[in-house]
Design a protein around this motif. Structure first.
Motif, PDB file in Angstrom:
ATOM      1  N   GLN A  23       0.845  -1.192   0.000  1.00 28.48           N
ATOM      2  CA  GLN A  23       0.000   0.000   0.000  1.00 28.48           C
ATOM      3  C   GLN A  23       0.883   1.246   0.000  1.00 28.48           C
ATOM      4  O   GLN A  23       0.592   2.223  -0.679  1.00 28.48           O
ATOM      5  CB  GLN A  23      -0.956   0.017   1.190  1.00 28.48           C
ATOM      6  CG  GLN A  23      -1.896   1.211   1.126  1.00 28.48           C
ATOM      7  CD  GLN A  23      -3.151   0.996   1.935  1.00 28.48           C
ATOM      8  OE1 GLN A  23      -3.413  -0.103   2.409  1.00 28.48           O
ATOM      9  NE2 GLN A  23      -3.929   2.022   2.083  1.00 28.48           N
ATOM     10  N   GLY A  24       1.978   1.197   0.743  1.00 27.08           N
ATOM     11  CA  GLY A  24       2.934   2.303   0.751  1.00 27.08           C
ATOM     12  C   GLY A  24       3.566   2.537  -0.609  1.00 27.08           C
ATOM     13  O   GLY A  24       3.750   3.677  -1.030  1.00 27.08           O
ATOM     14  N   ARG A  25       3.869   1.467  -1.299  1.00 28.67           N
ATOM     15  CA  ARG A  25       4.435   1.613  -2.649  1.00 28.67           C
ATOM     16  C   ARG A  25       3.440   2.267  -3.588  1.00 28.67           C
ATOM     17  O   ARG A  25       3.816   3.054  -4.458  1.00 28.67           O
ATOM     18  CB  ARG A  25       4.851   0.254  -3.205  1.00 28.67           C
ATOM     19  CG  ARG A  25       6.111  -0.262  -2.537  1.00 28.67           C
ATOM     20  CD  ARG A  25       6.636  -1.485  -3.197  1.00 28.67           C
ATOM     21  NE  ARG A  25       7.099  -1.147  -4.545  1.00 28.67           N
ATOM     22  CZ  ARG A  25       7.521  -2.046  -5.412  1.00 28.67           C
ATOM     23  NH1 ARG A  25       7.531  -3.325  -5.083  1.00 28.67           N
ATOM     24  NH2 ARG A  25       7.920  -1.697  -6.608  1.00 28.67           N
ATOM     25  N   LEU A  26       2.169   1.939  -3.418  1.00 29.83           N
ATOM     26  CA  LEU A  26       1.144   2.507  -4.298  1.00 29.83           C
ATOM     27  C   LEU A  26       0.788   3.938  -3.910  1.00 29.83           C
ATOM     28  O   LEU A  26       0.539   4.773  -4.779  1.00 29.83           O
ATOM     29  CB  LEU A  26      -0.118   1.635  -4.280  1.00 29.83           C
ATOM     30  CG  LEU A  26       0.048   0.230  -4.861  1.00 29.83           C
ATOM     31  CD1 LEU A  26      -1.198  -0.606  -4.589  1.00 29.83           C
ATOM     32  CD2 LEU A  26       0.326   0.297  -6.357  1.00 29.83           C
ATOM     33  N   SER A  27       0.769   4.218  -2.609  1.00 28.65           N
ATOM     34  CA  SER A  27       0.331   5.540  -2.151  1.00 28.65           C
ATOM     35  C   SER A  27       1.482   6.538  -1.990  1.00 28.65           C
ATOM     36  O   SER A  27       1.268   7.739  -2.087  1.00 28.65           O
ATOM     37  CB  SER A  27      -0.402   5.417  -0.806  1.00 28.65           C
ATOM     38  OG  SER A  27       0.523   5.112   0.236  1.00 28.65           O
ATOM     39  N   GLY A  28       2.665   6.013  -1.704  1.00 30.02           N
ATOM     40  CA  GLY A  28       3.791   6.894  -1.421  1.00 30.02           C
ATOM     41  C   GLY A  28       3.738   7.488  -0.023  1.00 30.02           C
ATOM     42  O   GLY A  28       4.568   8.327   0.327  1.00 30.02           O
ATOM     43  N   GLU A  29       2.788   7.051   0.795  1.00 27.55           N
ATOM     44  CA  GLU A  29       2.597   7.592   2.141  1.00 27.55           C
ATOM     45  C   GLU A  29       3.515   6.894   3.139  1.00 27.55           C
ATOM     46  O   GLU A  29       3.539   5.662   3.219  1.00 27.55           O
ATOM     47  CB  GLU A  29       1.145   7.429   2.588  1.00 27.55           C
ATOM     48  CG  GLU A  29       0.157   8.219   1.762  1.00 27.55           C
ATOM     49  CD  GLU A  29       0.254   9.712   2.004  1.00 27.55           C
ATOM     50  OE1 GLU A  29       0.626  10.123   3.127  1.00 27.55           O
ATOM     51  OE2 GLU A  29      -0.029  10.465   1.060  1.00 27.55           O
ATOM     52  N   ALA A  30       4.227   7.679   3.935  1.00 29.01           N
ATOM     53  CA  ALA A  30       5.131   7.136   4.942  1.00 29.01           C
ATOM     54  C   ALA A  30       4.376   6.332   6.003  1.00 29.01           C
ATOM     55  O   ALA A  30       4.901   5.341   6.532  1.00 29.01           O
ATOM     56  CB  ALA A  30       5.923   8.257   5.598  1.00 29.01           C
ATOM     57  N   VAL A  31       3.153   6.721   6.300  1.00 30.65           N
ATOM     58  CA  VAL A  31       2.373   6.035   7.330  1.00 30.65           C
ATOM     59  C   VAL A  31       2.147   4.564   6.962  1.00 30.65           C
ATOM     60  O   VAL A  31       2.129   3.694   7.844  1.00 30.65           O
ATOM     61  CB  VAL A  31       1.042   6.762   7.616  1.00 30.65           C
ATOM     62  CG1 VAL A  31       0.090   6.675   6.430  1.00 30.65           C
ATOM     63  CG2 VAL A  31       0.382   6.219   8.865  1.00 30.65           C
ATOM     64  N   ASP A  32       2.011   4.270   5.686  1.00 34.66           N
ATOM     65  CA  ASP A  32       1.832   2.881   5.263  1.00 34.66           C
ATOM     66  C   ASP A  32       3.084   2.059   5.542  1.00 34.66           C
ATOM     67  O   ASP A  32       2.998   0.909   5.986  1.00 34.66           O
ATOM     68  CB  ASP A  32       1.459   2.808   3.781  1.00 34.66           C
ATOM     69  CG  ASP A  32       0.105   3.429   3.500  1.00 34.66           C
ATOM     70  OD1 ASP A  32      -0.804   3.283   4.349  1.00 34.66           O
ATOM     71  OD2 ASP A  32      -0.051   4.059   2.448  1.00 34.66           O
ATOM     72  N   TYR A  33       4.252   2.647   5.321  1.00 31.01           N
ATOM     73  CA  TYR A  33       5.502   1.962   5.625  1.00 31.01           C
ATOM     74  C   TYR A  33       5.675   1.785   7.140  1.00 31.01           C
ATOM     75  O   TYR A  33       6.152   0.745   7.599  1.00 31.01           O
ATOM     76  CB  TYR A  33       6.695   2.708   5.033  1.00 31.01           C
ATOM     77  CG  TYR A  33       6.741   2.655   3.525  1.00 31.01           C
ATOM     78  CD1 TYR A  33       6.991   1.462   2.862  1.00 31.01           C
ATOM     79  CD2 TYR A  33       6.529   3.799   2.764  1.00 31.01           C
ATOM     80  CE1 TYR A  33       7.036   1.395   1.474  1.00 31.01           C
ATOM     81  CE2 TYR A  33       6.571   3.748   1.374  1.00 31.01           C
ATOM     82  CZ  TYR A  33       6.830   2.548   0.742  1.00 31.01           C
ATOM     83  OH  TYR A  33       6.871   2.494  -0.628  1.00 31.01           O
ATOM     84  N   ARG A  34       5.269   2.790   7.906  1.00 37.23           N
ATOM     85  CA  ARG A  34       5.324   2.685   9.367  1.00 37.23           C
ATOM     86  C   ARG A  34       4.424   1.547   9.839  1.00 37.23           C
ATOM     87  O   ARG A  34       4.816   0.746  10.694  1.00 37.23           O
ATOM     88  CB  ARG A  34       4.911   3.995  10.031  1.00 37.23           C
ATOM     89  CG  ARG A  34       4.999   3.943  11.557  1.00 37.23           C
ATOM     90  CD  ARG A  34       4.525   5.221  12.229  1.00 37.23           C
ATOM     91  NE  ARG A  34       3.194   5.633  11.848  1.00 37.23           N
ATOM     92  CZ  ARG A  34       2.063   5.134  12.344  1.00 37.23           C
ATOM     93  NH1 ARG A  34       2.104   4.175  13.241  1.00 37.23           N
ATOM     94  NH2 ARG A  34       0.888   5.578  11.945  1.00 37.23           N
ATOM     95  N   ASN A  35       3.230   1.458   9.272  1.00 38.07           N
ATOM     96  CA  ASN A  35       2.318   0.374   9.622  1.00 38.07           C
ATOM     97  C   ASN A  35       2.915  -0.986   9.274  1.00 38.07           C
ATOM     98  O   ASN A  35       2.765  -1.950  10.030  1.00 38.07           O
ATOM     99  CB  ASN A  35       0.965   0.554   8.931  1.00 38.07           C
ATOM    100  CG  ASN A  35       0.189   1.723   9.472  1.00 38.07           C
ATOM    101  OD1 ASN A  35       0.423   2.169  10.602  1.00 38.07           O
ATOM    102  ND2 ASN A  35      -0.746   2.238   8.691  1.00 38.07           N
TER     103      ASN A  35
END
Length: 106
Positions: free
Chosen positions: A81-93
């Motif tokens: 999801q982080g790869r698709l969104s670019g959002e750091a929060v997804d990587y943190r999750n």
């Protein structure tokens, strides 16, 4: 792709007949995770995470190694999801889920 879609429908029917079944929720999430990866669709990532959340509610029913496996798959889903969104929060999750799996011995 058709097999994953069919699997997703089968797990949906399974949780309708027994909504407390950990394996059905977890495997449904895994099928959706693979659909999200193949189709590059963040909608499937979110749906997979919803299924993993439901599986977590019933985690007391499964062996410890399956608990860890749940969090590994959940972490992979958050990562994609982080790869698709670019959002750091997804990587943190993703890191949080991987850490939980590691604490369980994965």
């Amino acid at each position: 792709m058709r097999c994953l879609t069919a699997a997703s429908r089968a797990f949906e029917h399974s949780v309708k007949s027994d909504p407390n079944r950990f394996e059905s929720w977890s495997n449904w999430g895994i099928a959706l995770m693979h659909l999200s990866i193949l189709q590059q669709d963040p909608h499937y990532c979110q749906e997979a995470q919803n299924k993993f959340e439901e599986a977590e509610k019933h985690i007391h029913q499964c062996p410890k190694e399956q608990e860890a496996y749940l969090f590994v798959n959940w972490g992979v889903t958050c990562f994609y999801q982080g790869r698709l969104s670019g959002e750091a929060v997804d990587y943190r999750n993703a890191l949080e889920k991987f850490s939980r799996a590691q604490q369980m011995g994965y």
